[in-house]
Motif scaffolding. Sequence first.
Motif, PDB file in Angstrom:
ATOM      1  N   ARG A  72      -0.398 -95.479  -5.198  1.00  0.00           N
ATOM      2  CA  ARG A  72      -0.749 -94.352  -4.269  1.00  0.00           C
ATOM      3  C   ARG A  72      -1.634 -94.079  -3.548  1.00  0.00           C
ATOM      4  O   ARG A  72      -2.618 -95.637  -3.478  1.00  0.00           O
ATOM      5  N   PRO A  73      -1.296 -93.483  -2.252  1.00  0.00           N
ATOM      6  CA  PRO A  73      -2.259 -94.007  -1.052  1.00  0.00           C
ATOM      7  C   PRO A  73      -3.370 -93.801  -1.083  1.00  0.00           C
ATOM      8  O   PRO A  73      -3.199 -92.154  -2.455  1.00  0.00           O
ATOM      9  N   GLU A  74      -4.532 -93.716  -1.034  1.00  0.00           N
ATOM     10  CA  GLU A  74      -5.553 -93.777  -0.675  1.00  0.00           C
ATOM     11  C   GLU A  74      -5.476 -91.699  -0.206  1.00  0.00           C
ATOM     12  O   GLU A  74      -5.700 -91.399   0.717  1.00  0.00           O
ATOM     13  N   VAL A 401       5.766 -87.902  -3.626  1.00  0.00           N
ATOM     14  CA  VAL A 401       6.649 -88.423  -2.468  1.00  0.00           C
ATOM     15  C   VAL A 401       5.788 -87.603  -1.021  1.00  0.00           C
ATOM     16  O   VAL A 401       5.318 -86.802  -0.907  1.00  0.00           O
ATOM     17  N   THR A 402       5.584 -89.114  -0.167  1.00  0.00           N
ATOM     18  CA  THR A 402       5.201 -89.294   1.281  1.00  0.00           C
ATOM     19  C   THR A 402       5.757 -88.119   1.848  1.00  0.00           C
ATOM     20  O   THR A 402       6.827 -88.592   2.072  1.00  0.00           O
ATOM     21  N   PRO A 403       5.289 -87.643   3.086  1.00  0.00           N
ATOM     22  CA  PRO A 403       6.101 -87.140   4.027  1.00  0.00           C
ATOM     23  C   PRO A 403       7.161 -88.264   4.855  1.00  0.00           C
ATOM     24  O   PRO A 403       7.675 -87.640   5.294  1.00  0.00           O
ATOM     25  N   GLU A 404       6.385 -89.233   4.740  1.00  0.00           N
ATOM     26  CA  GLU A 404       8.181 -90.334   5.107  1.00  0.00           C
ATOM     27  C   GLU A 404       8.765 -90.627   3.795  1.00  0.00           C
ATOM     28  O   GLU A 404       9.536 -91.428   4.188  1.00  0.00           O
ATOM     29  N   GLY A 405       8.619 -90.437   2.253  1.00  0.00           N
ATOM     30  CA  GLY A 405      10.134 -90.818   2.105  1.00  0.00           C
ATOM     31  C   GLY A 405       9.414 -91.434   0.503  1.00  0.00           C
ATOM     32  O   GLY A 405      10.391 -92.173   0.805  1.00  0.00           O
ATOM     33  N   LYS A 406       8.122 -92.266   0.928  1.00  0.00           N
ATOM     34  CA  LYS A 406       7.842 -93.119   0.033  1.00  0.00           C
ATOM     35  C   LYS A 406       7.490 -92.032  -1.229  1.00  0.00           C
ATOM     36  O   LYS A 406       6.704 -91.603  -0.950  1.00  0.00           O
ATOM     37  N   VAL A 407       7.712 -92.979  -1.798  1.00  0.00           N
ATOM     38  CA  VAL A 407       7.480 -93.092  -3.383  1.00  0.00           C
ATOM     39  C   VAL A 407       6.251 -93.268  -4.263  1.00  0.00           C
ATOM     40  O   VAL A 407       6.515 -94.455  -4.368  1.00  0.00           O
ATOM     41  N   TRP A 408       5.324 -92.550  -4.905  1.00  0.00           N
ATOM     42  CA  TRP A 408       4.256 -93.376  -5.228  1.00  0.00           C
ATOM     43  C   TRP A 408       3.940 -92.931  -6.970  1.00  0.00           C
ATOM     44  O   TRP A 408       3.037 -93.370  -7.266  1.00  0.00           O
TER      45      TRP A 408
END
Length: 470
Positions: A72-74, A401-408
């Motif tokens: 998960r991004p900060e 999902v991040t705006p870039e399409g990465k799933v956390w």
Amino acid sequence: MQSRLSNCLVPIIFGLFCCTCPAVTGGDILTGQSAFGDYTQDAPGVRRKILATDLPPPFTSWVDTSQPLIPRPENVFPQVPKDFVVELFADDLDHPRLLRTAPNGDIFLAESFADKITLFRRNTTTGHVDKFVYATNDTGLQWPFGIAFYPPGPNPTHIYVANTANIIRFNYSNGDVVARGPGEIVTEQIPSGRMILLTGGGHWTRDIAFTKDGQAMLVSVGSLTNVQAKADDNETDRAMILRFNVNGTNKTQYATGIRNAVGIGIHPETGDLWASVNERDGLGDDLVPDYVTRVKEGEFYGWPWFYMGKNIDPRHNITSYPPGMLEKSRIPDVLIQAHSASLQMSFYTGKTFPKEYVNDVFAAQHGSWNRKKLTGYKVVRVLEENGQATGVYEDFVTGFVTPEGKVWGRPVGVTIAHDGSLLISDDGSNSIWRVWYNGTDTNGCLAQYCSNRHVIVIFLIMLLAFVRSQ
């Protein structure tokens, strides 16, 4: 003096009685091709209604988009509707799966791959969440998933646990934080999924629910395969919901043709069984829709030969299905975008969300692995009226999902806590999220106040009666 006080109390009581908590409503409903979007169109409040007549022909597309999860991004959190708040309830968990709230308010979590059930309790002194290991492999857990308290009501005597190959139960009283001993096997009359590879089938989760009158135990069992393409695929007692006596005897088939009902639940008012279902793969990006539906005894939902009513799966020869089954195949109540992977569901029975939420269904969408454009990765709200689904579902918690399409994050379980908040297990970030309502209406009616308004009204009516009697 009495007259003045009486005259003051009357409008106050009337105002309190009429005060309603604010409605949190979505915008326009996406229908037709507009309903077939991806994660970039998801946001809290977005509503969709998909009909069987909207579905494309089979084999229009197929792609494997499985990808590794990212941490998960900060400072990134799930997204919730206006006036709702999301916060971390627990983390550092081991693949958290199904959640269930005990009658006394304790939260039970199946950490299936660790063969463990964990219990959470809010410490009233410190405000922190205390964690206990309730049961493990040593007490009989083998890939546990479903959890249910028996008998239904405020004072259960047992906890039933659905392992992948059997149902066991523990003696229980409200407040227990550790199992009192090894689980007693209730029935082994369900097929095991433990040693089957999960890709394309071999569904291992088993959910469990008791009928409202406590007379029967319902167990969901997923299919062995994607679509039973081979004649020797053994699907005995699979892709269905089984019914047992509460002691595990008298097994019957309650409903069939349901590929993988990962989550089941009993409507709190009608007593009807509902199910959250994963449908099949391999027919295209928008086939076949997952669904949430009310399930009546004896119903057939098409798997493996048909889908969404009388649509025939082209992988089956037209002569391969039993006579009369096509006519029996039902269209589910609420169609959800294909490959969303609809998992646990729970009815909203709390008192702190706006009243429009009462008895609606929350369903966790684990997310797609074989759709060109990602979908799922959210918790949706399924709207119902008078015990029946409207066909509409609404994005409630998104942002995994991040705006870039990465799933956390990947939602799995949902349950309603005693304080009215929604808890969500997420086996992507190994966390549990808590969503609570903090809104006010035009009269400044706080959510917590709204849930207790009837107590205030009763007190004031009694005071008014006392004043007038003097």
